[in-house]
Motif scaffolding. Structure first.
Motif, PDB file in Angstrom:
ATOM      1  N   UNK A 170       0.920  -1.012  -0.014  1.00  0.00           N
ATOM      2  CA  UNK A 170      -0.055   0.039   0.095  1.00  0.00           C
ATOM      3  C   UNK A 170       0.890   1.257  -0.138  1.00  0.00           C
ATOM      4  N   UNK A 171       2.110   1.300   0.827  1.00  0.00           N
ATOM      5  CA  UNK A 171       2.826   2.439   0.733  1.00  0.00           C
ATOM      6  C   UNK A 171       3.451   2.454  -0.539  1.00  0.00           C
ATOM      7  N   UNK A 172       4.021   1.601  -1.090  1.00  0.00           N
ATOM      8  CA  UNK A 172       4.859   1.715  -2.424  1.00  0.00           C
ATOM      9  C   UNK A 172       3.807   1.809  -3.694  1.00  0.00           C
ATOM     10  N   UNK A 173       2.773   1.517  -3.700  1.00  0.00           N
ATOM     11  CA  UNK A 173       1.766   1.648  -4.936  1.00  0.00           C
ATOM     12  C   UNK A 173       1.026   2.847  -4.837  1.00  0.00           C
ATOM     13  N   UNK A 174       0.601   3.200  -6.121  1.00  0.00           N
ATOM     14  CA  UNK A 174      -0.207   4.420  -6.415  1.00  0.00           C
ATOM     15  C   UNK A 174      -1.549   4.160  -5.584  1.00  0.00           C
ATOM     16  N   UNK A 175      -1.978   2.934  -5.854  1.00  0.00           N
ATOM     17  CA  UNK A 175      -3.365   2.552  -5.423  1.00  0.00           C
ATOM     18  C   UNK A 175      -3.505   0.960  -5.354  1.00  0.00           C
ATOM     19  N   UNK A 176      -3.960   0.400  -4.418  1.00  0.00           N
ATOM     20  CA  UNK A 176      -4.264  -0.974  -4.362  1.00  0.00           C
ATOM     21  C   UNK A 176      -5.584  -1.342  -3.349  1.00  0.00           C
ATOM     22  N   UNK A 177      -5.876  -2.582  -3.731  1.00  0.00           N
ATOM     23  CA  UNK A 177      -7.003  -3.075  -3.054  1.00  0.00           C
ATOM     24  C   UNK A 177      -7.586  -4.557  -3.517  1.00  0.00           C
ATOM     25  N   UNK A 178      -8.825  -4.814  -3.521  1.00  0.00           N
ATOM     26  CA  UNK A 178      -9.154  -5.920  -3.663  1.00  0.00           C
ATOM     27  C   UNK A 178     -10.544  -5.923  -4.480  1.00  0.00           C
ATOM     28  N   UNK A 179     -10.946  -6.954  -5.276  1.00  0.00           N
ATOM     29  CA  UNK A 179     -12.095  -6.796  -6.045  1.00  0.00           C
ATOM     30  C   UNK A 179     -12.690  -8.218  -6.046  1.00  0.00           C
ATOM     31  N   UNK A 180     -13.887  -8.462  -5.441  1.00  0.00           N
ATOM     32  CA  UNK A 180     -14.672  -9.502  -5.342  1.00  0.00           C
ATOM     33  C   UNK A 180     -15.023 -10.189  -6.756  1.00  0.00           C
ATOM     34  N   UNK A 181     -14.718 -11.250  -7.231  1.00  0.00           N
ATOM     35  CA  UNK A 181     -14.733 -11.933  -8.250  1.00  0.00           C
ATOM     36  C   UNK A 181     -16.288 -12.447  -8.264  1.00  0.00           C
ATOM     37  N   UNK A 182     -17.107 -12.202  -9.372  1.00  0.00           N
ATOM     38  CA  UNK A 182     -18.588 -12.572  -9.433  1.00  0.00           C
ATOM     39  C   UNK A 182     -18.561 -14.058  -9.400  1.00  0.00           C
ATOM     40  N   UNK A 183     -17.592 -14.763 -10.344  1.00  0.00           N
ATOM     41  CA  UNK A 183     -17.417 -16.141 -10.184  1.00  0.00           C
ATOM     42  C   UNK A 183     -16.845 -16.885  -8.902  1.00  0.00           C
ATOM     43  N   UNK A 184     -16.427 -16.200  -8.081  1.00  0.00           N
ATOM     44  CA  UNK A 184     -15.952 -16.667  -6.756  1.00  0.00           C
ATOM     45  C   UNK A 184     -14.578 -16.159  -6.511  1.00  0.00           C
ATOM     46  N   UNK A 185     -14.127 -16.175  -5.234  1.00  0.00           N
ATOM     47  CA  UNK A 185     -12.655 -15.811  -5.208  1.00  0.00           C
ATOM     48  C   UNK A 185     -12.655 -14.277  -5.030  1.00  0.00           C
ATOM     49  N   UNK A 186     -11.348 -13.841  -5.252  1.00  0.00           N
ATOM     50  CA  UNK A 186     -11.036 -12.345  -5.197  1.00  0.00           C
ATOM     51  C   UNK A 186      -9.987 -11.962  -6.057  1.00  0.00           C
ATOM     52  N   UNK A 187      -9.895 -10.894  -6.539  1.00  0.00           N
ATOM     53  CA  UNK A 187      -8.662 -10.252  -7.338  1.00  0.00           C
ATOM     54  C   UNK A 187      -7.950  -9.293  -6.383  1.00  0.00           C
ATOM     55  N   UNK A 188      -6.773  -9.435  -5.803  1.00  0.00           N
ATOM     56  CA  UNK A 188      -6.048  -8.388  -4.974  1.00  0.00           C
ATOM     57  C   UNK A 188      -5.144  -7.851  -6.061  1.00  0.00           C
ATOM     58  N   UNK A 189      -4.928  -6.607  -6.049  1.00  0.00           N
ATOM     59  CA  UNK A 189      -4.121  -5.639  -7.142  1.00  0.00           C
ATOM     60  C   UNK A 189      -3.573  -4.570  -6.643  1.00  0.00           C
ATOM     61  N   UNK A 190      -2.338  -4.162  -7.256  1.00  0.00           N
ATOM     62  CA  UNK A 190      -1.496  -2.938  -6.960  1.00  0.00           C
ATOM     63  C   UNK A 190      -1.243  -2.216  -8.275  1.00  0.00           C
ATOM     64  N   UNK A 191      -1.511  -0.903  -8.214  1.00  0.00           N
ATOM     65  CA  UNK A 191      -0.943   0.010  -9.416  1.00  0.00           C
ATOM     66  C   UNK A 191       0.268   0.580  -8.882  1.00  0.00           C
ATOM     67  N   UNK A 192       1.153   0.524 -10.061  1.00  0.00           N
ATOM     68  CA  UNK A 192       2.484   1.085  -9.737  1.00  0.00           C
ATOM     69  C   UNK A 192       2.917   2.162 -10.892  1.00  0.00           C
ATOM     70  N   UNK A 193       3.315   3.306 -10.521  1.00  0.00           N
ATOM     71  CA  UNK A 193       3.662   4.391 -11.511  1.00  0.00           C
ATOM     72  C   UNK A 193       5.021   3.729 -12.263  1.00  0.00           C
ATOM     73  N   UNK A 194       5.179   3.993 -13.552  1.00  0.00           N
ATOM     74  CA  UNK A 194       6.237   3.502 -14.383  1.00  0.00           C
ATOM     75  C   UNK A 194       7.103   4.543 -14.490  1.00  0.00           C
TER      76      UNK A 194
END
Length: 97
Positions: free
Chosen positions: A73-97
């Protein structure tokens, strides 16, 4: 960051499939990992680390961890998780290039 997210997915669903996606979007890289667990990812609050606060006793060595998501969370521009409608979840992070 990818290692932290993949490691967490493996720990959340041992012996089960995970998925990893890396993409680029307008000056940012998105790292996303899917796992089958519905459990919401949580991390410890960022610590004030100093050599004096680390417990280096071998019996409690693993107690010094658990801050990986806070570091992401500290190193990324944004991060979080998204519940997948098919089950489970996606955990993600956005990084500046």
């Amino acid at each position: 960051m990818a290692s932290e997210l993949v490691g967490n997915a493996v720990a959340a669903t041992p012996g089960r499939k995970i998925a990893y996606q890396l993409s680029r979007d307008e000056g940012e890289v998105i790292v996303a990992v899917w796992d089958a667990s519905a459990r919401v990812p949580t991390g410890k609050p960022p610590p004030d680390l100093a050599l004096e606060t680390l417990d280096l006793n071998p019996e409690r060595w693993d107690d010094n961890g658990g801050w990986g998501l806070s570091i992401v969370a500290t190193l990324s521009v944004q991060c979080g998780y998204t519940v997948d409608p098919g089950g489970g979840k996606w955990v993600w992070a956005r990084l500046k290039v």
